[in-house]
Design a protein around this motif. Sequence first.
Motif, short mmCIF file in Angstrom:
data_model
loop_
_atom_site.label_atom_id
_atom_site.label_comp_id
_atom_site.label_asym_id
_atom_site.label_seq_id
_atom_site.Cartn_x
_atom_site.Cartn_y
_atom_site.Cartn_z
N ALA A 21 12.81 8.08 -91.85
CA ALA A 21 12.12 9.14 -91.12
C ALA A 21 11.98 8.79 -89.66
O ALA A 21 12.16 9.64 -88.78
N ALA A 137 14.30 15.94 -94.02
CA ALA A 137 13.47 15.03 -94.81
C ALA A 137 14.05 13.62 -94.73
O ALA A 137 15.22 13.44 -94.36
N TYR A 143 13.57 20.60 -95.12
CA TYR A 143 12.42 21.49 -95.28
C TYR A 143 12.66 22.74 -94.44
O TYR A 143 13.23 22.66 -93.35
N VAL A 202 8.03 16.75 -89.38
CA VAL A 202 8.03 15.66 -90.34
C VAL A 202 7.74 14.38 -89.56
O VAL A 202 8.49 14.00 -88.66
N VAL A 208 4.60 16.01 -94.00
CA VAL A 208 5.11 17.30 -93.53
C VAL A 208 3.94 18.10 -92.96
O VAL A 208 2.87 18.19 -93.58
N PRO A 238 4.21 14.10 -98.84
CA PRO A 238 5.63 14.30 -99.16
C PRO A 238 5.96 14.00 -100.61
O PRO A 238 6.99 14.46 -101.12
#
Length: 385
Positions: A21, A137, A143, A202, A208, A238
């Motif tokens: 991420a 994601a 998303y 995110v 999120v 998440p």
Amino acid sequence: MALVHSWRRMAVGVATAVAMAAALAGCGGNGDDGRAQPIASLRLLGSASLPTGTVFEGVEFGGISGLDRAADGSYWAISDDRGGERGTPRFYNLGIDYGASGNVTVKINRQANMLREDGTPFPATARTVDPEAIRTAPDGSLYWASEGNWSPTAASRFQPFVRQMTAQGAFVRELAMPAMYRYVDNATEGARSNKAFEALAVAPDGTVYAANEDALVQDGPLTTLQAGSVVRVTAFDPGTGRPRGQYAYALPPIPVDAAPGAPFGPDNGLSDLLAVGNGQFIAVERAFASGVGNTIRLVWTEITGATTDVIGTPRLAGATYAPMTRRVLLEMPLAYQGVKLDNIEAITWGHTLPNGHRTLVLAADNNFTADTQASQFIVFEVLPQ
């Protein structure tokens, strides 16, 4: 172009997911807690536009309301063509190239449809969804957020949502949405028509965040020239897909009035959120005055220890709470350094420049208006403190 071709259902370990991420978000320079260093300023590098009427694979390109950079360096973009207008609700993979000199080029790589739970596309002949935001994601799936479709007729009313899909558009799941965001009567409570989910983010830890564009009915009036309003930013776990916090973001008054005799009045709203660190964002405030143009603000905003969790507050109108912090990074009024601003609705991290500075890419929804608008992409260099 290397596209993601598989969905791994929550199989990524926590440490790996957080690292992925952070890479996707471009959050270099964060501390161990995922908090980012403040941004000193932004420098315009350049812009490019695809004209309204551009056709790709037999379908008109446009309505870009969400944009996010993928792990392979390409970009996901979502169109707000909601069906019953120009085609089936869809999203795109784009190539956006630029250097420090500011020569920006945009290429459409492919398009795909968002699919329903049964594997079929949303209908091309009726309004059901209003796609407004897209984010990657940690595992490479996507998303996306829909404003839904308000109608006084129950059979034609479709609720706002945030869903997860594969990179090919297949349904994965729908996040558990607080009931306060539902369309009720468009008058006494719930979401207002066309004022629901516009912003999606995110964070490096995978959380999120989704936010409505302007105030829910029970939270107070819409923004005006005299007064601002407030929207809710909801944090979703998440893993479970359930909300785990909600925070108020204060919108300022509308900065510019519409031209005399304009067909409708001016407005202001939160059009996107980009995670900079855990609980830290760049917000896009998009104001429009008919006959005048767009005023765009990029705002550094944070959820701090002092920010009130309002998920248990049914009505923000008249309530006491501490909102998210708000510091304007850049205000761009109507035209900025020779670039006439269009309907900016999306923001994402771009690639890192040779000097080590990150970049931001903004995108405008052209509303499929041929005479006055285009699909605009604007690139900024991020100058750190």
